[in-house]
Design a protein around this motif. Structure first.
Motif, PDB file in Angstrom:
ATOM      1  N   GLY A  50       0.793  -1.231   0.000  1.00 48.91           N
ATOM      2  CA  GLY A  50       0.000   0.000   0.000  1.00 48.91           C
ATOM      3  C   GLY A  50       0.821   1.275   0.000  1.00 48.91           C
ATOM      4  N   SER A  51       2.144   1.143   0.087  1.00 45.66           N
ATOM      5  CA  SER A  51       3.014   2.321   0.156  1.00 45.66           C
ATOM      6  C   SER A  51       3.838   2.477  -1.115  1.00 45.66           C
ATOM      7  N   TYR A  52       4.305   3.687  -1.332  1.00 52.98           N
ATOM      8  CA  TYR A  52       5.255   3.959  -2.417  1.00 52.98           C
ATOM      9  C   TYR A  52       6.680   3.762  -1.898  1.00 52.98           C
ATOM     10  N   VAL A  53       7.556   3.280  -2.778  1.00 49.41           N
ATOM     11  CA  VAL A  53       8.989   3.343  -2.514  1.00 49.41           C
ATOM     12  C   VAL A  53       9.587   4.286  -3.553  1.00 49.41           C
ATOM     13  N   VAL A  54      10.230   5.336  -3.061  1.00 48.58           N
ATOM     14  CA  VAL A  54      10.804   6.354  -3.945  1.00 48.58           C
ATOM     15  C   VAL A  54      12.304   6.460  -3.679  1.00 48.58           C
ATOM     16  N   PRO A  55      13.071   6.959  -4.652  1.00 43.06           N
ATOM     17  CA  PRO A  55      14.492   7.208  -4.364  1.00 43.06           C
ATOM     18  C   PRO A  55      14.600   8.256  -3.259  1.00 43.06           C
ATOM     19  N   GLY A  56      15.668   8.181  -2.466  1.00 46.83           N
ATOM     20  CA  GLY A  56      15.871   9.213  -1.457  1.00 46.83           C
ATOM     21  C   GLY A  56      15.941  10.584  -2.098  1.00 46.83           C
ATOM     22  N   VAL A  57      15.310  11.570  -1.454  1.00 43.84           N
ATOM     23  CA  VAL A  57      15.326  12.934  -1.967  1.00 43.84           C
ATOM     24  C   VAL A  57      16.746  13.492  -1.906  1.00 43.84           C
ATOM     25  N   ILE A  58      17.133  14.213  -2.967  1.00 43.07           N
ATOM     26  CA  ILE A  58      18.406  14.936  -2.995  1.00 43.07           C
ATOM     27  C   ILE A  58      18.069  16.419  -2.915  1.00 43.07           C
ATOM     28  N   ASP A  59      18.342  17.029  -1.785  1.00 42.07           N
ATOM     29  CA  ASP A  59      18.040  18.452  -1.588  1.00 42.07           C
ATOM     30  C   ASP A  59      19.276  19.255  -1.972  1.00 42.07           C
ATOM     31  N   ASP A  60      19.170  20.014  -3.060  1.00 44.02           N
ATOM     32  CA  ASP A  60      20.384  20.659  -3.591  1.00 44.02           C
ATOM     33  C   ASP A  60      20.697  22.006  -2.953  1.00 44.02           C
ATOM     34  N   GLN A  61      19.919  22.398  -1.921  1.00 42.70           N
ATOM     35  CA  GLN A  61      20.233  23.675  -1.272  1.00 42.70           C
ATOM     36  C   GLN A  61      19.779  23.670   0.186  1.00 42.70           C
ATOM     37  N   VAL A  62      20.734  23.475   1.094  1.00 36.01           N
ATOM     38  CA  VAL A  62      20.438  23.561   2.531  1.00 36.01           C
ATOM     39  C   VAL A  62      21.515  24.382   3.228  1.00 36.01           C
ATOM     40  N   HIS A  63      21.162  24.865   4.413  1.00 31.47           N
ATOM     41  CA  HIS A  63      22.096  25.568   5.294  1.00 31.47           C
ATOM     42  C   HIS A  63      22.015  24.879   6.659  1.00 31.47           C
ATOM     43  N   PHE A  64      22.971  24.024   6.946  1.00 28.03           N
ATOM     44  CA  PHE A  64      22.928  23.259   8.202  1.00 28.03           C
ATOM     45  C   PHE A  64      23.714  23.938   9.333  1.00 28.03           C
ATOM     46  N   ARG A  65      24.340  25.101   9.029  1.00 29.76           N
ATOM     47  CA  ARG A  65      24.826  26.050  10.036  1.00 29.76           C
ATOM     48  C   ARG A  65      26.134  25.681  10.735  1.00 29.76           C
ATOM     49  N   GLU A  66      26.767  24.583  10.328  1.00 33.82           N
ATOM     50  CA  GLU A  66      28.016  24.215  10.997  1.00 33.82           C
ATOM     51  C   GLU A  66      29.181  24.330  10.023  1.00 33.82           C
ATOM     52  N   PRO A  67      30.264  25.001  10.431  1.00 36.74           N
ATOM     53  CA  PRO A  67      30.571  25.523  11.766  1.00 36.74           C
ATOM     54  C   PRO A  67      30.049  26.958  11.959  1.00 36.74           C
ATOM     55  N   GLY A  68      30.091  27.384  13.226  1.00 36.37           N
ATOM     56  CA  GLY A  68      29.963  28.786  13.565  1.00 36.37           C
ATOM     57  C   GLY A  68      28.599  29.297  13.929  1.00 36.37           C
ATOM     58  N   ALA A 309      13.602  22.123  -4.114  1.00 37.97           N
ATOM     59  CA  ALA A 309      14.500  22.034  -2.955  1.00 37.97           C
ATOM     60  C   ALA A 309      13.873  22.764  -1.777  1.00 37.97           C
ATOM     61  N   THR A 310      14.644  22.934  -0.713  1.00 35.30           N
ATOM     62  CA  THR A 310      14.075  23.582   0.480  1.00 35.30           C
ATOM     63  C   THR A 310      14.708  24.919   0.830  1.00 35.30           C
ATOM     64  N   ASP A 311      16.000  25.117   0.529  1.00 39.29           N
ATOM     65  CA  ASP A 311      16.741  26.244   1.108  1.00 39.29           C
ATOM     66  C   ASP A 311      16.588  26.211   2.636  1.00 39.29           C
ATOM     67  N   HIS A 312      16.587  24.997   3.195  1.00 36.80           N
ATOM     68  CA  HIS A 312      16.478  24.804   4.651  1.00 36.80           C
ATOM     69  C   HIS A 312      17.483  25.705   5.366  1.00 36.80           C
ATOM     70  N   ALA A 313      16.971  26.622   6.205  1.00 37.10           N
ATOM     71  CA  ALA A 313      17.848  27.617   6.836  1.00 37.10           C
ATOM     72  C   ALA A 313      17.318  27.968   8.219  1.00 37.10           C
ATOM     73  N   PRO A 314      17.620  27.148   9.226  1.00 40.83           N
ATOM     74  CA  PRO A 314      17.037  27.365  10.552  1.00 40.83           C
ATOM     75  C   PRO A 314      17.605  28.574  11.283  1.00 40.83           C
ATOM     76  N   HIS A 315      16.735  29.230  12.036  1.00 39.27           N
ATOM     77  CA  HIS A 315      17.086  30.273  13.004  1.00 39.27           C
ATOM     78  C   HIS A 315      16.297  29.974  14.269  1.00 39.27           C
ATOM     79  N   THR A 316      16.776  30.467  15.401  1.00 42.98           N
ATOM     80  CA  THR A 316      16.026  30.236  16.640  1.00 42.98           C
ATOM     81  C   THR A 316      14.731  31.042  16.615  1.00 42.98           C
ATOM     82  N   LEU A 317      13.766  30.555  17.380  1.00 41.53           N
ATOM     83  CA  LEU A 317      12.479  31.260  17.493  1.00 41.53           C
ATOM     84  C   LEU A 317      12.689  32.659  18.048  1.00 41.53           C
ATOM     85  N   GLU A 318      13.614  32.776  18.986  1.00 41.96           N
ATOM     86  CA  GLU A 318      13.925  34.076  19.587  1.00 41.96           C
ATOM     87  C   GLU A 318      14.417  35.058  18.516  1.00 41.96           C
ATOM     88  N   GLU A 319      15.293  34.580  17.628  1.00 42.77           N
ATOM     89  CA  GLU A 319      15.783  35.436  16.545  1.00 42.77           C
ATOM     90  C   GLU A 319      14.649  35.851  15.619  1.00 42.77           C
TER      91      GLU A 319
END
Length: 447
Positions: A50-68, A309-319
């Motif tokens: 009942g489920s789909y099997v898909v290739p793993g997503v390749i996200d071509d634009q993220v900001h994971f914030r490490e280092p600094g 893609a996502t342009d995943h770019a986390p900031h704190t809630l406070e910021e």
């Protein structure tokens, strides 16, 4: 030997959905057939009925914030969220602290990821006004590409010297990815609103400050320069209807010298959502109008836009809760991008096959990624099992981003990811990420 057999899957690959089984041995897919029997007693069986099997997503634009900038996110936390969201490979951007603008600083990031990443990884080399020599040392076989900020964003990496820009475009055969917003236009717009409101500009004006004109001026210049120099250009996060005239669907993807990406937030939100979401949906480029959103969907479906893609770019809630002028742009999305697109599928906007094309196949093609992005024998077993009928709600206790919030909090999704495999290892099941950091450095099939 590690063996996993996925049974009764609806396998989505290269424009087709077929019922069948997938056998994995160690890191690789070794057999795909209508029916496969477990060959040894130690073979783990996953029933995907009942489920789909898909290739793993390749996200071509993220900001994971490490280092600094690890108070916002880091490679371990954000890659964890990524695999929970079906993202098995990511390409991270250079505007960390310090900026990845030398070969040493770039390799430092790879060393961190080798120890900490749950997903496969690559890091962009950053271009500046004065680092051409370093840019030209970049190895095309193990680095995704060169990233240029033609508009300032988080981290000051603005490339605004026309001579330096042309030298980079002329000097490298590597893919050049660009953030396009015209700085002078933005500064003029910001000055007008600052004069009226000070730091407390209502966020609903964000798309008028970082305007359609600012985006088009910059992206049209980048496209013209790519045509002049023959550079391989990839335009990140297209956000306006006007920019779409710069891209074509008249030739196959493999023959395109200029390609384009759209992000989840530009397909999901409009400027009307600033009223309820405020700075949580403050991105650069800005979320634009309903007409822009409609045009982006049309371009995605008719292949003027090649990648989601996502342009995943986390900031704190406070910021994010600061006044407009002090609140940073960006938001976290890797855990929810695939299910968000499946929600669009349930709404009749896009087929499952097209989702896989834009999130899995095309990033692999555009970046020439070695043996990923497809469900094929001999390819790495980066796979996602997703149930199309397992409703759930995004809430604080199931958000895995280090920043602890999501712009999609409160959304009810109809589809849910049940399993994620990275390099043949089951890294996510029973709605939990396992403590297995088996991500590998992405390699690229380039001369």
């Amino acid at each position: 030997m590690n063996r996993i057999l996925i049974k009764n899957a609806r396998i989505v690959n290269e424009g087709k959905i077929v019922e069948g089984d997938i056998l994995i041995e160690d890191e690789f897919i070794v057999e795909i057939a209508s029916s496969i029997s477990a060959k040894t007693p130690d073979c783990k069986i996953l029933d995907a009925e009942g489920s789909y099997v898909v290739p793993g997503v390749i996200d071509d634009q993220v900001h994971f914030r490490e280092p600094g900038l690890t108070h916002k996110g880091d490679i371990e936390s954000e890659s964890r969220a990524a695999v929970a969201g079906g993202v098995t490979s990511y390409i991270e951007q250079p505007n960390t602290v310090p900026n990845a603008v030398t070969q040493k600083l770039l390799e430092d990031k790879y060393k961190i990821a080798a120890k900490k990443s749950h997903a496969n990884y690559s890091f962009m080399m950053g271009g500046t006004n004065d680092n051409l020599e370093e840019v030209l040392k970049t190895d095309p076989t193990n680095v995704a590409g060169i990233k240029l900020f033609l508009g300032s964003s988080t981290g000051n990496m603005l490339v605004d010297n026309p001579e330096a820009l042309e030298k980079i475009f002329s000097g490298t055969k590597m893919l050049i990815a660009v953030h396009c917003e015209d700085e002078d236009t933005i500064k003029k717009n910001l000055a007008l609103y600052t004069e009226k409101y000070g730091d407390n500009i209502p966020v609903k004006y964000h798309h008028l400050i970082r305007s359609e004109e600012a985006c088009y001026l910059s992206s049209s210049k980048a496209v013209a320069l790519a045509k002049k120099t023959g550079a391989r250009l990839h335009v990140f996060h297209v956000s306006t209807a006007k920019e779409l005239e710069l891209f074509t669907n008249k030739i196959p993807l493999e023959q395109k010298q200029i390609t384009a990406e759209v992000c989840i937030h530009h397909l999901w939100f409009t400027n009307e959502d600033y009223e309820t979401k405020g700075n949580l949906i403050k991105w650069n480029p800005a979320v634009k109008t309903a007409a822009d959103k409609t045009a982006l969907w049309e371009a995605l479906l008719d292949d003027r836009i090649d990648v989601i893609a996502t342009d995943h770019a986390p900031h704190t809630l406070e910021e994010k809760q600061n006044l407009y002028a002090k609140a940073p742009s960006g938001g976290p999305l890797v855990q929810h991008s695939l299910v968000a697109m499946f929600e669009a599928h349930h709404q009749g906007k896009i087929s499952v096959e097209k989702i896989v094309e834009k999130m899995c196949h095309n990033p692999a093609k555009i970046f020439n990624i070695h043996k990923r992005g497809f469900i094929k024998e001999g390819y790495f077993a980066d796979l996602v099992i997703i149930s199309p009928s397992m409703p759930w709600n995004v809430k604080k206790d199931n958000i895995l981003y280090k920043c602890g919030w999501s712009p999609l909090e409160g959304v009810n999704f109809k589809s849910r990811i049940t399993h994620t495999l990275v390099n043949g290892q089951l890294v996510y099941s029973n709605f939990k990420v396992k403590d297995i950091k088996c991500g590998k450095r992405l390699l690229f099939d380039r001369a």
